[in-house]
Design an enzyme around this catalytic site. Structure first.
Site, PDB file in Angstrom:
ATOM      1  N   LYS A 202       0.631  -1.176   0.069  1.00 42.07           N
ATOM      2  CA  LYS A 202       0.038   0.053  -0.013  1.00 42.07           C
ATOM      3  C   LYS A 202       0.634   1.086  -0.046  1.00 42.07           C
ATOM      4  O   LYS A 202       1.991   1.350   0.708  1.00 42.07           O
ATOM      5  CB  LYS A 202      -0.857   0.128   1.169  1.00 42.07           C
ATOM      6  CG  LYS A 202      -1.896   1.185   1.130  1.00 42.07           C
ATOM      7  CD  LYS A 202      -2.638   1.086   2.700  1.00 42.07           C
ATOM      8  CE  LYS A 202      -3.560   2.051   2.364  1.00 42.07           C
ATOM      9  NZ  LYS A 202      -4.145   2.500   3.960  1.00 42.07           N
ATOM     10  N   HIS A 221      -6.281   2.217  14.608  1.00 41.17           N
ATOM     11  CA  HIS A 221      -6.663   0.746  14.165  1.00 41.17           C
ATOM     12  C   HIS A 221      -5.381  -0.315  14.343  1.00 41.17           C
ATOM     13  O   HIS A 221      -4.413   0.195  14.883  1.00 41.17           O
ATOM     14  CB  HIS A 221      -6.827   0.667  12.533  1.00 41.17           C
ATOM     15  CG  HIS A 221      -5.779   0.962  11.728  1.00 41.17           C
ATOM     16  ND1 HIS A 221      -5.103   2.317  11.580  1.00 41.17           N
ATOM     17  CD2 HIS A 221      -4.928   0.142  11.077  1.00 41.17           C
ATOM     18  CE1 HIS A 221      -3.815   2.237  11.099  1.00 41.17           C
ATOM     19  NE2 HIS A 221      -3.776   0.931  10.500  1.00 41.17           N
ATOM     20  N   ASP A 223      -3.492  -3.427  12.432  1.00 44.18           N
ATOM     21  CA  ASP A 223      -3.533  -4.281  11.240  1.00 44.18           C
ATOM     22  C   ASP A 223      -4.194  -5.636  11.201  1.00 44.18           C
ATOM     23  O   ASP A 223      -3.685  -6.425  11.940  1.00 44.18           O
ATOM     24  CB  ASP A 223      -1.913  -4.202  10.490  1.00 44.18           C
ATOM     25  CG  ASP A 223      -1.479  -2.842  10.250  1.00 44.18           C
ATOM     26  OD1 ASP A 223      -2.232  -1.827  10.257  1.00 44.18           O
ATOM     27  OD2 ASP A 223      -0.192  -2.695  10.334  1.00 44.18           O
ATOM     28  N   HIS A 277      -2.220   1.942  16.364  1.00 41.65           N
ATOM     29  CA  HIS A 277      -1.692   3.052  15.886  1.00 41.65           C
ATOM     30  C   HIS A 277      -2.418   3.916  14.900  1.00 41.65           C
ATOM     31  O   HIS A 277      -3.608   3.519  14.517  1.00 41.65           O
ATOM     32  CB  HIS A 277      -0.424   2.629  15.114  1.00 41.65           C
ATOM     33  CG  HIS A 277      -0.822   1.604  13.999  1.00 41.65           C
ATOM     34  ND1 HIS A 277      -1.039   0.356  14.061  1.00 41.65           N
ATOM     35  CD2 HIS A 277      -0.556   1.926  12.369  1.00 41.65           C
ATOM     36  CE1 HIS A 277      -1.239  -0.242  12.885  1.00 41.65           C
ATOM     37  NE2 HIS A 277      -1.001   0.713  11.962  1.00 41.65           N
TER      38      HIS A 277
END
Length: 335
Positions: A202, A221, A223, A277
């Site tokens: 990404k 969030h 991962d 994070h």
């Protein structure tokens, strides 16, 4: 349907000094009020070139249990190659808008690959100050080149070269994580799909924002993937939640930032922690980052590794197909 890109919104916002209301976070999320200012979080920095393997296992295991994030140096990926990766990504985002739209996610498309803006449901319709590009870089059988930029012309070669270097680092990290759980070196990788593990790149593009104290690039969030291997540019932005506070993470040139993701937390039965994070944005500068998410294949089932479960430590997580985990997470459904 025409989608408004943050890069275009930023151009107008920087002219008038304000941002649209959907980018203004609730007060309990605004970086100005929630960041512990003046303190850089010194997350563990681990030298991957050290020859004492036991010490390396101990350091990575401790960082993954206590922090869920660490940085690695002397990882073997040449700094020139990292610079090339950053340059071709930056060149893509500086192309005219219509050229970027050529590889945009098609209407009605359910996957994540392609150029885009919004990714998942957000509370009260808030948006992140970011555009992105996703595409799989490994294994070859999963790659769809329709989502890879044709411009700049060196984009594909550079990304393929970077991926080849990255695979060695990823295998080493997964082996060390495995040994840190008292398992054989390849057991964690096998529990994630083995050679079918998908490398999803990404590129995050956070344009300058006139009100960085009110907006976020990415909301808080963890991962979904197993581990994330991230290259940042030099513009500060990554924040980690630790001991009840949000901290900026110190930038180290040519280091790779490693996030422990949900699948590693699950298969370790909670021994390793997925890091919570978020990303902030900058008033004057464009921030960019290049995470590669190591994801199990969609149909592959991930759950606590049986050797790590016993009557005193029963399974804390369900075993489920990765695609079902992703669906629940993106749609804010219970796991």
């Amino acid at each position: 349907m025409e989608v408004e890109r943050v890069q275009e919104i930023a151009t107008l916002s920087n002219l008038n000094g304000t941002i649209p209301s959907e980018f203004i976070r609730l007060e309990n999320e605004q970086p100005a009020t929630t960041t512990l200012h003046g303190v850089l979080l010194e997350v563990p920095v681990i030298d991957l070139s050290q020859t004492d393997n036991e010490s390396l296992v101990a350091l990575i295991s401790k960082a993954s249990k206590d922090w869920g994030i660490f940085q690695v140096v002397n990882h073997g990926i040449p700094s020139e190659l990292i610079s090339k990766l950053q340059n071709v990504g930056k060149e893509f985002f500086e192309l005219p808008q219509e050229e970027k739209e050529v590889i945009a996610k098609p209407d009605g498309y359910k996957g994540v690959e392609g150029y885009g803006t919004k990714l998942q449901k957000e509370v009260q319709g808030k948006k992140g100050w970011m555009d992105h590009l996703f595409h799989i870089v490994w294994p070859p059988s999963f790659i769809n080149y329709q989502f890879w930029p044709k411009n700049p012309p060196s984009y594909r070669d550079t990304n393929e070269e970077y991926t080849q270097s990255l695979i060695g680092v990823a295998n080493k990290l997964l082996g060390l994580l495995s040994k840190g759980l008292g398992l054989e070196e390849d057991e964690v990788k096998q529990a994630l799909g083995g050679e079918d593990l998908i490398y999803m790149l990404k590129i995050n593009y956070y344009p300058p924002c006139p009100c960085p104290e009110l907006a976020l690039g990415v909301a808080p969030h963890t991962d979904m993937s197993s581990i994330t291997i991230l290259v940042p540019n030099e513009v500060q932005g990554l924040q980690v939640f630790k001991d009840g506070q949000w901290y900026d993470v110190a930038y180290i040139p040519n280091a790779l930032i490693i996030h422990i993701g949900d699948q590693i937390e699950i298969l370790s039965n909670g021994k390793y922690k997925s890091v919570y994070h978020r990303s902030t944005v900058n008033k004057e500068k464009t921030r960019m980052s290049w995470p590669v998410f190591l994801e199990p294949p969609p149909e592959f089932e991930v759950g606590p590794i049986p050797k790590l479960v016993n009557k005193d430590d029963p399974p804390k997580y369900k075993t489920k197909k990765y695609k079902d985990y992703v669906y629940c997470k993106l749609n804010k459904l219970p796991q």
